[in-house]
Structures are given as structure tokens and as C-alpha cells.
Scaffold this motif. Sequence first.
Motif, PDB file in Angstrom:
ATOM      1  N   THR A 319     -21.819 -43.986 -37.191  1.00 18.91           N
ATOM      2  CA  THR A 319     -22.424 -42.664 -36.994  1.00 18.91           C
ATOM      3  C   THR A 319     -21.473 -41.588 -37.488  1.00 18.91           C
ATOM      4  OG1 THR A 319     -23.509 -43.527 -35.025  1.00 18.91           O
ATOM      5  CG2 THR A 319     -23.462 -41.126 -35.273  1.00 18.91           C
ATOM      6  N   LEU A 320     -20.190 -41.712 -37.097  1.00 16.95           N
ATOM      7  CA  LEU A 320     -19.194 -40.732 -37.535  1.00 16.95           C
ATOM      8  C   LEU A 320     -19.050 -40.768 -39.048  1.00 16.95           C
ATOM      9  CD1 LEU A 320     -16.564 -41.353 -34.702  1.00 16.95           C
ATOM     10  CD2 LEU A 320     -17.907 -39.268 -35.036  1.00 16.95           C
ATOM     11  N   GLY A 321     -19.065 -41.987 -39.621  1.00 17.83           N
ATOM     12  CA  GLY A 321     -18.916 -42.139 -41.060  1.00 17.83           C
ATOM     13  C   GLY A 321     -20.100 -41.551 -41.821  1.00 17.83           C
ATOM     14  N   GLU A 322     -21.284 -41.841 -41.346  1.00 21.26           N
ATOM     15  CA  GLU A 322     -22.475 -41.434 -42.090  1.00 21.26           C
ATOM     16  C   GLU A 322     -22.832 -39.958 -41.894  1.00 21.26           C
ATOM     17  OE1 GLU A 322     -27.033 -43.159 -42.745  1.00 21.26           O
ATOM     18  OE2 GLU A 322     -25.435 -44.383 -41.845  1.00 21.26           O
ATOM     19  N   TYR A 323     -22.788 -39.489 -40.631  1.00 20.12           N
ATOM     20  CA  TYR A 323     -23.248 -38.126 -40.344  1.00 20.12           C
ATOM     21  C   TYR A 323     -22.122 -37.147 -40.051  1.00 20.12           C
ATOM     22  CZ  TYR A 323     -27.589 -40.733 -39.729  1.00 20.12           C
ATOM     23  OH  TYR A 323     -28.647 -41.562 -39.913  1.00 20.12           O
ATOM     24  N   GLY A 324     -20.951 -37.658 -39.713  1.00 19.62           N
ATOM     25  CA  GLY A 324     -19.833 -36.772 -39.392  1.00 19.62           C
ATOM     26  C   GLY A 324     -19.778 -36.461 -37.900  1.00 19.62           C
ATOM     27  N   ALA A 325     -18.614 -35.927 -37.482  1.00 18.20           N
ATOM     28  CA  ALA A 325     -18.414 -35.630 -36.057  1.00 18.20           C
ATOM     29  C   ALA A 325     -19.301 -34.474 -35.604  1.00 18.20           C
ATOM     30  CB  ALA A 325     -16.953 -35.298 -35.794  1.00 18.20           C
ATOM     31  N   VAL A 326     -19.577 -33.547 -36.501  1.00 17.03           N
ATOM     32  CA  VAL A 326     -20.457 -32.419 -36.158  1.00 17.03           C
ATOM     33  C   VAL A 326     -21.842 -32.717 -36.701  1.00 17.03           C
ATOM     34  CG1 VAL A 326     -20.832 -29.935 -36.377  1.00 17.03           C
ATOM     35  CG2 VAL A 326     -18.500 -30.839 -36.186  1.00 17.03           C
ATOM     36  N   SER A 327     -22.654 -33.373 -35.886  1.00 19.17           N
ATOM     37  CA  SER A 327     -23.999 -33.767 -36.318  1.00 19.17           C
ATOM     38  C   SER A 327     -24.863 -34.020 -35.092  1.00 19.17           C
ATOM     39  CB  SER A 327     -23.927 -35.050 -37.163  1.00 19.17           C
ATOM     40  OG  SER A 327     -23.464 -36.132 -36.354  1.00 19.17           O
ATOM     41  N   GLU A 328     -26.157 -33.995 -35.315  1.00 23.57           N
ATOM     42  CA  GLU A 328     -27.107 -34.256 -34.241  1.00 23.57           C
ATOM     43  C   GLU A 328     -26.874 -35.660 -33.676  1.00 23.57           C
ATOM     44  OE1 GLU A 328     -31.146 -33.590 -35.501  1.00 23.57           O
ATOM     45  OE2 GLU A 328     -31.936 -34.619 -33.720  1.00 23.57           O
ATOM     46  N   GLN A 329     -26.651 -36.617 -34.580  1.00 22.18           N
ATOM     47  CA  GLN A 329     -26.495 -38.005 -34.161  1.00 22.18           C
ATOM     48  C   GLN A 329     -25.259 -38.184 -33.272  1.00 22.18           C
ATOM     49  OE1 GLN A 329     -27.153 -36.906 -37.171  1.00 22.18           O
ATOM     50  NE2 GLN A 329     -29.083 -37.867 -37.774  1.00 22.18           N
ATOM     51  N   THR A 330     -24.138 -37.570 -33.689  1.00 23.97           N
ATOM     52  CA  THR A 330     -22.922 -37.701 -32.885  1.00 23.97           C
ATOM     53  C   THR A 330     -23.094 -37.014 -31.521  1.00 23.97           C
ATOM     54  OG1 THR A 330     -21.546 -37.865 -34.853  1.00 23.97           O
ATOM     55  CG2 THR A 330     -20.441 -37.194 -32.826  1.00 23.97           C
ATOM     56  N   ALA A 331     -23.711 -35.833 -31.522  1.00 21.60           N
ATOM     57  CA  ALA A 331     -23.937 -35.128 -30.250  1.00 21.60           C
ATOM     58  C   ALA A 331     -24.759 -36.002 -29.304  1.00 21.60           C
ATOM     59  CB  ALA A 331     -24.650 -33.794 -30.496  1.00 21.60           C
ATOM     60  N   MET A 332     -25.756 -36.697 -29.877  1.00 16.39           N
ATOM     61  CA  MET A 332     -26.624 -37.553 -29.067  1.00 16.39           C
ATOM     62  C   MET A 332     -25.833 -38.724 -28.474  1.00 16.39           C
ATOM     63  SD  MET A 332     -30.264 -39.102 -30.309  1.00 16.39           S
ATOM     64  CE  MET A 332     -31.013 -37.499 -30.542  1.00 16.39           C
ATOM     65  N   GLU A 333     -25.052 -39.378 -29.322  1.00 12.59           N
ATOM     66  CA  GLU A 333     -24.268 -40.524 -28.829  1.00 12.59           C
ATOM     67  C   GLU A 333     -23.192 -40.089 -27.839  1.00 12.59           C
ATOM     68  OE1 GLU A 333     -22.932 -43.309 -31.809  1.00 12.59           O
ATOM     69  OE2 GLU A 333     -24.843 -43.195 -32.887  1.00 12.59           O
ATOM     70  N   MET A 334     -22.647 -38.890 -28.044  1.00  9.52           N
ATOM     71  CA  MET A 334     -21.639 -38.387 -27.098  1.00  9.52           C
ATOM     72  C   MET A 334     -22.264 -38.158 -25.717  1.00  9.52           C
ATOM     73  SD  MET A 334     -19.512 -35.584 -29.439  1.00  9.52           S
ATOM     74  CE  MET A 334     -18.568 -34.868 -28.066  1.00  9.52           C
TER      75      MET A 334
END
Lengths: 413, 413
Positions: A319-334
Motif C-alpha cells: 500500500t505504501l509502495g503503490e499509493y504512498g504514505a499520504v493516500s486514502e488507502q494508507t489512511a484507511m489501513e492506519m
Amino acid sequence: MRAETIAVGSELLLGQISNTNAQIISRALQEIGVDVYYHTCVGDNEERIKQVFKIALERSDVIIFTGGLGPTLDDLTKETVSSFLNLPLQLDEPSLERIKDYFKKKGKPMTQNNYKQALLPEGSSPILNRKGTAPGVLLKYGEKIIIMLPGPPFEMEPMLTESVIPYLAKSSQNTIFSRVLKFYEIGESLLEEKIKDLIVGQSNPTIAPLAKMGEVTLRITAKAEDIETARNLIRPVEEEIVKRVGQYLYGFDNESIEEIVAGLLLTSKKSISIAESCTGGLMAHKLTNIPGISEVFERGVVSYSNRAKQELLNVKAETLGEYGAVSEQTAMEMAQGIRITANTDIGVSITGIAGPGGGSPEKPVGLVYIGYADSKTVIVEKHLFTGDRMDIKQRSVDAALHMVRRMLKGSGD
Amino acid sequence: MRAETIAVGSELLLGQISNTNAQIISRALQEIGVDVYYHTCVGDNEERIKQVFKIALERSDVIIFTGGLGPTLDDLTKETVSSFLNLPLQLDEPSLERIKDYFKKKGKPMTQNNYKQALLPEGSSPILNRKGTAPGVLLKYGEKIIIMLPGPPFEMEPMLTESVIPYLAKSSQNTIFSRVLKFYEIGESLLEEKIKDLIVGQSNPTIAPLAKMGEVTLRITAKAEDIETARNLIRPVEEEIVKRVGQYLYGFDNESIEEIVAGLLLTSKKSISIAESCTGGLMAHKLTNIPGISEVFERGVVSYSNRAKQELLNVKAETLGEYGAVSEQTAMEMAQGIRITANTDIGVSITGIAGPGGGSPEKPVGLVYIGYADSKTVIVEKHLFTGDRMDIKQRSVDAALHMVRRMLKGSGD
């Protein structure tokens, strides 16, 4: 009753600090119907303090000094008032005991010059200072009321609220009562547009909008002989405002959004955990300012590095690799990650770019994702905030707290 | 040259805004060696503005008004000065053209009351306002210099910097230069005791102590014909102070402790992680206010619950059981735990009782343990802080930051 403030301190005249005490005092006096007509600042100079005091005695009923009560040689307020009015300084034993006690608790030696702080002009009474060594002074001189408070606002403000205002309120004829409505997600202009006829048509109560960072407040102020009458004047106006813009209303008076959220969590017995990146712990800090929050706040994680996001929140490397730390996906997983690892009812996440560096055309400074997870749902909000690093941290935390409030309200009603 | 400021506006006396203009003006005048002796605020009332102006004319050479230059009926500064000095208001054509232009550019109609803004007292000159419609006024009246500037700081400040300061600098002979020394872990009284002879013995430079929460500052101020001479006057005094109380000195001028710590971490390339309990994320928040800190700050953990302390920091259940969460042993394991799990050079921990609840005779509110771990050492400091929940959080974080500073200084020198 006419009042004025006199701030004593050369640091004010050198521009090192601003005279915020005058604002705090004015606001408090206004609420009890005491009119403030002048603010003055003067330096640590006996002759000039005397001149300013003389002018004030001629034109005001209440004179409130701030500053110049410290232990040092350039602290001259009490000395000047005392010599001008010919009221010798006398040792106040209880004040001396308090000062001794203060140093004892701190485990520090009391120096000779601290004795000076326990000296009061003849006929005056001390005002309790819970935050420091200098007691305040309350002096009735003929018809005049002279009050002396220390300069540091964190000492001055509790003394004002707890001692000075109750004392002056008894001497004031009118009550002024205010009710503050707090709005979020509506601008000042739009809010004013929607209630303009009320603002223009009213003189008692008055309605005053005030924009602060990220929120707008409306202050409804009524003047009456007693508080009950003032409340009755305010009630119908408040109801009309709520009818028109109630969907943006989130709180009243001095309630902060973190107090409201803490209240909702505690009454609904829902536990919460927080995963923060760009806000660096500010949301956890704000929530933990509320006493008793430990019952529902389990933990916070400030996952500044990607490694921390993976290790503590189980954010996937892909997720971090594909979308980056600042992304909807990372916020969701966090949000999901903190909720599951902390085993709480609610998990909240914030990830964004607070600046000034780190922005790009695709992900500019101010881009922030806020995630919310509970047992039923996960949602992420995208924001683009303006301002400097501190503003963006503040606005992000406000947005996250408001999001939690909405979700708790929605599920709790 | 003696100056004073007069802020005109009832919103100041109602406490709606603070008189930040006085601070901005004072700082700027100080730099060109003009002494500011008084600040006054007065409401939008002709009689009271007149009284205040009269007093100012008697005691000051330079009088700087802010506010009351707007288009509305309660904007009275020019009108009052003009009638008091018997200098009729006259239309200034260039100013009127500028106002017309301003509205044209904004695509808004110019209203009749804006004409009023182009009227100036006889014999005065306009001061260019790049940000709004109201020109400032510069009036020489005998030996007196009278300046009128608009109230909004974003209009006032450029006019001050671009026009007023260059004008006054020509009339002023002196430069004033200040150096601020910041101390920690020494009270104001003790500090003054140690340098009393210097304070009393000096007139140029002067030395003024100022206490803030948890720290004391000394301001050394010199007056000279140029900045280099002023610096040379300050240097030996500063050296003498450092000789006497240098062990408590931690910074200069506007540097905050978090900036200093961030600077030390960045230059020594040492990474840090933080485990907070009672401070709830405040230390991580403060440190992450510094841009660029992500290079060395790996993570923070707000381990509010015992479970979080065990899961995220590997604090042993037996330690918590035997000594409790607020103990030297737990602080030690927290600091080591965060350092090892985050894999950073330094680990910091804070655990304590911020109150108001949770205290006991053995572990009172304000008891705080602060831990520091690096590859060579682990140390824990015990503190007993006073104040409310917020004060204790602040003081704890300050103490932790100062501890890190000391350790970095010790190992880095």
C-alpha cells in the motif's frame, strides 16, 4: 461603573510581548456589565507609573493594574501605588506563609527578595494566586476600586475569574449575559447572509459573528437587570438561529471540540485509539487535555516513518509502495490498524503533508487524509488545508475531531 | 525622542481583539532608537480621544495613532486631531484618485463615505496605504510629530515599515539593540540575587529579568549610535553573566527549547523516538512543529493504558504490577523499550500523574518520571510539578526536552 487597565512592564513597550491581559480583562468585565474606557501600558519607572495612576484616578472608578508585582527591583506597582496614596506597605503574614509554602513544595530556597511579595498597602486585602508567588491586591480607596494583578497571563487569569470578577459583579448594576453558538463547516459570510435580518433588526440582544481559524461563532448578548431576564431575551433569538443554520452548529460557549468528543465517548462508553502522522501527536495531546479521558483513550501512535506505520499499524508495504504514505488507502489501513491492534471501538488516522517541504504537484502541502474506523464502517475524508505547518496540523486535528463527533452523533441518536 | 501609541477602537476595549499594533510599532521604533513610553487604547468617542491626545501632546514627541481612519461614522481619529489642533480637513486629490482606483480594480462601487478617507488635516501629508483605502497621515505640529495609521495590522504594518520608520529614523540619533538570554532550572529571584550588582550598576546596557512558565529570561539592552557599538556594549556584560550562571543558560533570543533540541538532533544525526503517558503526545507534537524533524524523529507512542505500555514498549507486567505505571522502573523500561522497538539512537519516556484525579499520598498529582536511553546509558529523573493538568503536561515536556538537550550537549562536546 467605568474601568481602565494599566499594564506595567518595559517588555511591553519594547514590543517583546503583547498586552493580552487587557483583552482578557476587558472581555470578562464586559460580561458583568462594567465598561472599560481605557487601556494603558507604562514601563517599569516609578515617576511614569505615578503619572498614569494619577490620570486614571481622575477618570475611572475601577483601576486594574497588571504586572510589576514580582520580587525584583524593577517591580514597582505596589510601591508606587502605596507611596502615591500614602498607604505604607505592611507585611501580610498569610501571604508570606503561602510564599514560603510555595518554595518548600518546589524544594527550592526562598530568597530575601521574595519577602517583598508579601507586602501589601495598608487597608488592602490579598488576592489568592494559585499559580505563582505574588498575591494580587484589592484596595478600596474612597469610591475607587484599585486592583493589582501579576503580569504573567497564566497567573493573572485564574485570579481574575475566581476573585476579581465575582467581587466587581456585586458592585455592578447591570448584568450582561452572552451565549455563544459555535459553527463548523460554514463560512462567516454565508452564516451572516442567512441571519442578516436578525443581526440588523436586534439591539437587545445583539448578535455578533466572529471568525476564528476553522470555525465561526455567533455571540448573542443581552443586557438586563438580572441574568434570568437576560436569558429570556436570548432564548427566542437562539431558537430562530438554530432553525436556520442548526445543521452547522456543534457547540456552545467555551466548550471545545475535544471536550465535546470526550463527552460523547465517555457517555457512550466507546474506546478510541489514534494513529497520527503529519499532526505528530497533536490530536492525542488535545484529547488527553480532558480529565478522565483515560477511561476511553487506549493509545496513540505517532507513526512518522513508514516503518512505524508497518510495525505498529500493520499498514501493508505494498500500500505504501503503490499509493504512498499520504493516500486514502494508507489512511484507511492506519485507522483499521490502530483500531485492531489497540482493540478499541473506534480507530482514527491522520496522514498528510504539513509542509513547508515535502509537497509535489500531485500531493501539495496541505493535502490531508483522515480515516475513521469502527466495527461497522471505515471512511476516509480528503482535505486540502491552507496555512503554515502549525495551521495545517491544527486544522487537520479539528477536522478529525469533528468527524468523530459526527459519527458518534449519527450512531448514538 | 519619546514616543507613544494611541489605538482607537471600541473593539479593543470590548476585548474582541488585542492591540497587537502597539507591539509591532514598539519593536520597530526600538530598533531605530526611539523610546516608547506609553501605549493607550481608547474607544470611538470624540471626547475621550481628545483627552487622550491632549495628555500625549504634553508628554511625548512622537504620537502614533492606529485605527479610526475608516469610512464610517464612528471613525473619528482625523476629525478629532483636526478639530483639537484647529487644522481644518481638506481634500487630498491624489489620495482620492487612489481610492477611486482601488474600487475600480476590485470592481466594486465606491460609496459616498469613502470620500471622507481622502480628507487630511491642513499642512499634513498622506502616507501611502498599499493594502486598503485609508491613507495614513503625517503631521508636523511645532516640535511634535503626529502619525495616523489604519487599524488593521496587515494595512498598518507595511505603512510603518516603508514610510514611518524611515522618516523617524532620520530624526533619531540612536540604535537600541537587545540580547535575550534564556535560563532553565533557576528561579527569577535566585538569578537576580546572583547578578544583582550588575543590574544595579548598569545603565547602558540595562539588564531586565522576566519570568515565564518554567523559565527565566534576561534581556540586555544597549543604546548606541550604531548596532556594532551596541553589540560591543553588551558583550562584556553577557560574558560576566555567563560566567556566573552559565550552567543554567540554554538559549538566546527567540529560540524555543524544541528548536534547540531539533537542531542538536539534526546536526548530530541522532534519531529519536518518544514514549509518552501523562503528556499524551505533547512532546511529539512540539518536536514535530519543527520543519525537517522527520529526518530524525522516527515515532512516538502515547501509551495511555498499561496494555499499550506492554504491547508497544515491552514494559514487563511484573514491573507494572510491582511498581506501578508511574515509577522510576516503568519510566526506564519505557525509554529503553521505545528506543529498541523504534531502533533509534535515543529513546525518551514520560510517565506521571497530570491530575486532577489519580493522585494518592504516595504518588501525588504532579509526580512525573522522565526517562532517557541511548546506547550507553539509561537515566530517569523524578519531578514534582505544580499547576493544573495542562501546566503539568507543559512542564513535563519542557523538562524532557531540557534533559535531551543536556545529554546531547554532554555527549557532543
